[in-house]
Motif scaffolding. Structure first.
Motif, mmCIF file in Angstrom:
data_model
loop_
_atom_site.group_PDB
_atom_site.id
_atom_site.type_symbol
_atom_site.label_atom_id
_atom_site.label_comp_id
_atom_site.label_asym_id
_atom_site.label_seq_id
_atom_site.Cartn_x
_atom_site.Cartn_y
_atom_site.Cartn_z
ATOM 1 N N PHE A 245 -6.330 17.100 -19.138
ATOM 2 C CA PHE A 245 -6.408 16.311 -17.911
ATOM 3 C C PHE A 245 -5.064 15.661 -17.611
ATOM 4 N N GLY A 246 -4.404 15.167 -18.654
ATOM 5 C CA GLY A 246 -3.092 14.567 -18.465
ATOM 6 C C GLY A 246 -2.063 15.574 -17.989
ATOM 7 N N VAL A 247 -2.076 16.768 -18.570
ATOM 8 C CA VAL A 247 -1.135 17.816 -18.156
ATOM 9 C C VAL A 247 -1.362 18.194 -16.698
ATOM 10 N N ASN A 248 -2.602 18.334 -16.298
ATOM 11 C CA ASN A 248 -2.888 18.663 -14.903
ATOM 12 C C ASN A 248 -2.473 17.539 -13.961
ATOM 13 N N SER A 249 -2.569 16.302 -14.428
ATOM 14 C CA SER A 249 -2.103 15.182 -13.612
ATOM 15 C C SER A 249 -0.591 15.213 -13.449
ATOM 16 N N VAL A 250 0.113 15.730 -14.467
ATOM 17 C CA VAL A 250 1.558 15.917 -14.343
ATOM 18 C C VAL A 250 1.859 16.861 -13.184
#
Length: 396
Positions: A245-250
């Motif tokens: 989820f964090g990577v996609n938010s990047v």
């Protein structure tokens, strides 16, 4: 001031994403099924929409600052109610209140920028605000996943309470009143109705606003279903979900950064068109994969990254373009967008459930509507044909 406004806009992703890793545990603790647990998300989104629809028009008559302060204080109080909720039903009610108060912060942060900047300058500021605010969805699930073990889902709501207090302090110390008294209307239902007619009667505003709303709808289709798709369908752990989820938010942050650098070289509408095209193409590819390809992790995750990256080209540009059409009622314009944004999110949440097919289908539908709205309602007005005298002039 821009940093403070970005943090105010980050209320929604903070209050949404921090507790996502704990949704399964929350349901077990309160003895609630998945559908009931997802209502804590849906009612929060509904509150965000209603809160914006009420507070935005009020701010056109009352000013921005005192409503911002009241919204952030109420957000902190509702965080306490969430943390202490003894049942799922009480938590759902507290989340509704949290959404109503958070909506004030979001709608007024946009209105403050619309008060201060226009055109490409506004598009850049909205994109920069998305970059700063985009840190929230990157950090929130990672922080939520890390805190879930030590302090549980209730502790996460105590952290959100502290964030509400910090945002109230930011309003007090960093954000001045941006709507002078001479630019405010007299208030009352008649004035609100006039502003609403002025806003929704503007075809180009409606086109850009629908592009904004359904772009966010595609993003929320992913946000709502991803905890269950990643953990239950793809078989990953809560910690792995937080990282993904964090990577996609990047992707959102990266798209916003590129968008900011390109504004000036390309018109905001061109960048917006690129964003909706990327969203629709990635959504169609994702739907084909989950229906025909077998839902392979190595295919699904990159496509989800493209979906989130496209949002970086959509939200800031659509906001700037829509607000530029209704400068005489920026609060009302922001409120209509916000109400549509989170109202649609509240409808999407129970519909997508935990199904990869339903998630991908919702992304495709939202991407198609956003693209259609931009190409039809949001197209620039045609230039009038020159008169005979103008055509004969050497300057023509």
């Amino acid at each position: 001031m821009l940093l403070a406004l970005a943090l105010l806009s980050a209320i929604a992703p903070l209050a949404t994403d921090m507790y996502l890793p704990g949704l399964p545990a929350l349901g077990e603790d309160l003895g609630a099924p998945t559908e009931t647990v997802q209502l804590t998300l849906a009612t929060f989104m509904a509150g965000l929409g209603i809160g914006q629809l009420v507070v935005g028009p009020l701010s056109d008559g009352w000013g921005r600052r005192r409503l911002l302060l009241g919204g952030t204080v109420a957000f902190a109080i509702s965080g306490v109610a969430c943390a202490l909720a003894p049942t799922a039903e009480v938590l759902i009610g507290a989340r509704l209140l949290q959404g109503l108060s958070g909506g004030a912060a979001i709608v007024l942060a946009r209105a403050v920028i619309a008060d201060r900047a226009k055109g490409d300058a506004a598009a850049k500021l909205f994109s920069v605000m998305m970059i700063i605010g985009g840190v929230a969805p990157v950090v929130a699930p990672l922080l939520g996943g890390a805190l879930l073990g030590p302090i549980g889902w209730r502790g996460i709501f105590w952290v959100l309470t502290g964030a509400g207090v910090a945002m109230a302090v930011g309003v007090l110390t960093l954000i001045p009143e941006t709507l002078p008294a001479e630019k405010r209307h007299g208030g009352g239902l008649a004035a609100h109705a006039h502003n609403m007619r002025y806003v929704v009667g503007n075809r180009r505003y409606v086109g850009y606003a629908l592009t904004f709303v359904f772009g966010f709808g595609a993003l929320f289709s992913y946000i709502s279903a991803s905890p269950f798709v990643v953990q239950d369908v793809l078989g990953m752990s809560p910690g792995q979900f937080s990282v993904i989820f964090g990577v996609n938010s990047v992707g959102i942050v990266g798209g916003s950064i590129v968008n900011t650098r390109l504004i000036g070289r390309f018109h905001a509408r061109q960048l917006l068109a690129f964003g909706v095209t990327l969203l629709l193409a990635a959504g169609v590819a994702l739907l084909l994969e989950v229906t025909l390809g077998g839902t392979h992790t190595a295919v699904v995750l990159p496509l989800l990254f493209l979906v989130t990256t496209s949002i970086g080209f959509i939200m800031g540009n659509a906001t700037a373009l829509s607000q530029a059409q209704v400068t005489k009622a920026a609060g009302t314009g922001s409120a209509v967008m916000g109400a549509g944004q989170f109202g649609l999110a509240a409808l999407i949440s129970p519909l997508v459930g935990g199904s990869a097919v339903q998630m991908a289908s919702s992304i495709v539908v939202c991407g198609a509507v956003a693209t259609t709205a931009l190409l039809t309602l949001g197209r620039p007005a045609p230039r009038p044909a020159p008169s005979a005298a103008e055509a004969a002039s050497p300057l023509a």
